[in-house]
Motif scaffolding. Structure first.
Motif, PDB file in Angstrom:
ATOM      1  N   UNK A 149     -14.241  13.153 -28.142  1.00  0.00           N
ATOM      2  CA  UNK A 149     -13.498  12.157 -27.387  1.00  0.00           C
ATOM      3  C   UNK A 149     -12.886  11.168 -28.374  1.00  0.00           C
TER       4      UNK A 149
ATOM      5  N   UNK B 212     -15.690  10.044 -30.770  1.00  0.00           N
ATOM      6  CA  UNK B 212     -17.042  10.244 -30.264  1.00  0.00           C
ATOM      7  C   UNK B 212     -17.334  11.728 -30.115  1.00  0.00           C
TER       8      UNK B 212
ATOM      9  N   UNK C 221     -10.901  12.752 -23.507  1.00  0.00           N
ATOM     10  CA  UNK C 221     -11.262  14.055 -24.069  1.00  0.00           C
ATOM     11  C   UNK C 221     -10.095  14.632 -24.870  1.00  0.00           C
TER      12      UNK C 221
ATOM     13  N   UNK D  51     -26.583  16.148 -18.544  1.00  0.00           N
ATOM     14  CA  UNK D  51     -25.761  15.061 -19.058  1.00  0.00           C
ATOM     15  C   UNK D  51     -25.269  15.352 -20.471  1.00  0.00           C
ATOM     16  N   UNK D  52     -24.231  14.599 -20.841  1.00  0.00           N
ATOM     17  CA  UNK D  52     -23.766  14.584 -22.217  1.00  0.00           C
ATOM     18  C   UNK D  52     -24.551  13.538 -22.989  1.00  0.00           C
ATOM     19  N   UNK D  53     -24.827  13.826 -24.249  1.00  0.00           N
ATOM     20  CA  UNK D  53     -25.321  12.824 -25.177  1.00  0.00           C
ATOM     21  C   UNK D  53     -24.198  12.514 -26.152  1.00  0.00           C
ATOM     22  N   UNK D  54     -23.904  11.246 -26.291  1.00  0.00           N
ATOM     23  CA  UNK D  54     -22.827  10.815 -27.173  1.00  0.00           C
ATOM     24  C   UNK D  54     -23.382  10.295 -28.487  1.00  0.00           C
ATOM     25  N   UNK D  55     -22.661  10.539 -29.573  1.00  0.00           N
ATOM     26  CA  UNK D  55     -22.942   9.872 -30.822  1.00  0.00           C
ATOM     27  C   UNK D  55     -22.394   8.458 -30.785  1.00  0.00           C
TER      28      UNK D  55
ATOM     29  N   UNK E 113     -18.084  18.396 -27.353  1.00  0.00           N
ATOM     30  CA  UNK E 113     -16.815  17.746 -27.031  1.00  0.00           C
ATOM     31  C   UNK E 113     -16.499  16.671 -28.057  1.00  0.00           C
TER      32      UNK E 113
ATOM     33  N   UNK F 256     -17.324  25.749 -27.342  1.00  0.00           N
ATOM     34  CA  UNK F 256     -18.553  26.284 -26.771  1.00  0.00           C
ATOM     35  C   UNK F 256     -19.178  27.382 -27.621  1.00  0.00           C
TER      36      UNK F 256
ATOM     37  N   UNK G 176     -23.769  18.632 -24.721  1.00  0.00           N
ATOM     38  CA  UNK G 176     -24.454  18.883 -23.460  1.00  0.00           C
ATOM     39  C   UNK G 176     -25.431  20.034 -23.646  1.00  0.00           C
TER      40      UNK G 176
ATOM     41  N   UNK H 177     -25.435  23.501 -18.574  1.00  0.00           N
ATOM     42  CA  UNK H 177     -24.561  23.213 -17.446  1.00  0.00           C
ATOM     43  C   UNK H 177     -25.323  22.401 -16.402  1.00  0.00           C
TER      44      UNK H 177
ATOM     45  N   UNK I 155     -15.530  15.202 -19.139  1.00  0.00           N
ATOM     46  CA  UNK I 155     -15.391  14.171 -18.121  1.00  0.00           C
ATOM     47  C   UNK I 155     -14.011  13.536 -18.173  1.00  0.00           C
TER      48      UNK I 155
ATOM     49  N   UNK J  30     -13.027   6.283 -23.311  1.00  0.00           N
ATOM     50  CA  UNK J  30     -12.899   7.540 -24.064  1.00  0.00           C
ATOM     51  C   UNK J  30     -12.010   8.539 -23.338  1.00  0.00           C
TER      52      UNK J  30
ATOM     53  N   UNK K 159     -21.961   5.256 -17.025  1.00  0.00           N
ATOM     54  CA  UNK K 159     -22.384   5.105 -18.407  1.00  0.00           C
ATOM     55  C   UNK K 159     -22.338   3.628 -18.803  1.00  0.00           C
TER      56      UNK K 159
ATOM     57  N   UNK L 213     -11.442   7.230 -28.638  1.00  0.00           N
ATOM     58  CA  UNK L 213     -11.521   5.954 -27.941  1.00  0.00           C
ATOM     59  C   UNK L 213     -10.775   4.895 -28.736  1.00  0.00           C
TER      60      UNK L 213
END
Lengths: 115, 111
Positions: free
Chosen positions: B36, B88, B46, B98-102, B34, B51, B92, B95, A104, B44, A35, B38
């Motif tokens: 996270x 954050x 978790x 990828x994850x998309x993060x804000x 999810x 779900x 996803x 399964x 992750x 970051x 990333x 940071x």
């Protein structure tokens, strides 16, 4: 268990130079991610490996970035030539399951400054 | 339209109060969500995953998911100064994807 290992922690290079980052995932984690996190932004996926195969590299700037995971364990991300806008933290992450169903685990990252 | 949107803040709450962090996502097919945390200069980590619709509690943290509204939130009860960090939201689609993060919400807990 040992975490995700990354090196170096910091790197300063001049634009147009090349640089490489190394990542060793958690033992047994088949999925590895690189990333890019620019200051003030969320992480953006560059490339995802499943074992030694590429699952997703759609956001990798392939004209200057490359990555490999030859033996399905550790991985190297390279930038050549670097641009000023590549200044960011490069985070490696791994997960046991594809897609990180349980989330992750990130490494400590490599902070790259391009001057 | 961004995949995941968060209010960047900063959000300030007094110690002991409830901090409420919000996140919206654009893809109705998203399945995994999810949160996270940071800390400045750190990677970051978790703290929560969710779900299915409803609430999920873990200690002082509660994640709430509303798929119909495409909305996920994180509540932090009895906020402590050590909770001061950027939070954050990650989403996803399926399964294996990828994850998309804000962009993250900066939280400051004032002693």
């Amino acid at each position: 268990e040992a975490g995700v290992a990354q090196s170096p922690r910091y790197k300063i290079i001049e634009k147009r130079q090349s640089v490489a980052f190394w990542c060793n995932p958690i033992s047994g984690h088949a999925t590895l991610y690189w990333y890019q996190q620019i200051l003030g932004q969320g992480p953006k996926l560059l490339i995802q490996f499943q074992n030694n195969g590429v699952v997703d590299d759609s956001q990798l700037p392939k004209d200057r970035f490359s990555a490999e995971r030859l033996k399905g364990v550790d991985s190297t991300l390279k930038i050549q030539p670097a641009k000023l806008e590549d200044s960011a933290v490069y985070l490696c992450a791994s997960s046991l399951n594809p897609g990180g169903g349980d989330g992750y685990t990130f490494g400590s990252g490599t902070r790259l400054t391009v001057v | 339209q961004k995949e995941v949107e968060q209010n960047s803040g900063p959000l300030s709450v007094p110690e002991g109060a409830i901090a409420s962090l919000n996140c919206t996502y654009s893809d109705r097919g998203s399945q995994s969500f999810f949160w996270y945390r940071q800390y400045s200069g750190k990677s970051p980590e978790l703290i929560m995953s969710i779900y299915s619709n409803g609430d999920k509690e873990d200690g002082r943290f509660t994640a709430q998911l509303n798929k119909a509204s495409q909305y996920v939130s994180l509540l932090i009860r009895d906020s402590q100064p050590s909770d001061s960090a950027t939070y954050l939201c990650a989403v996803s689609k399926n399964t294996g994807n990828q994850f998309y993060f804000g962009t993250g919400t900066s939280l400051t807990v004032i002693p």
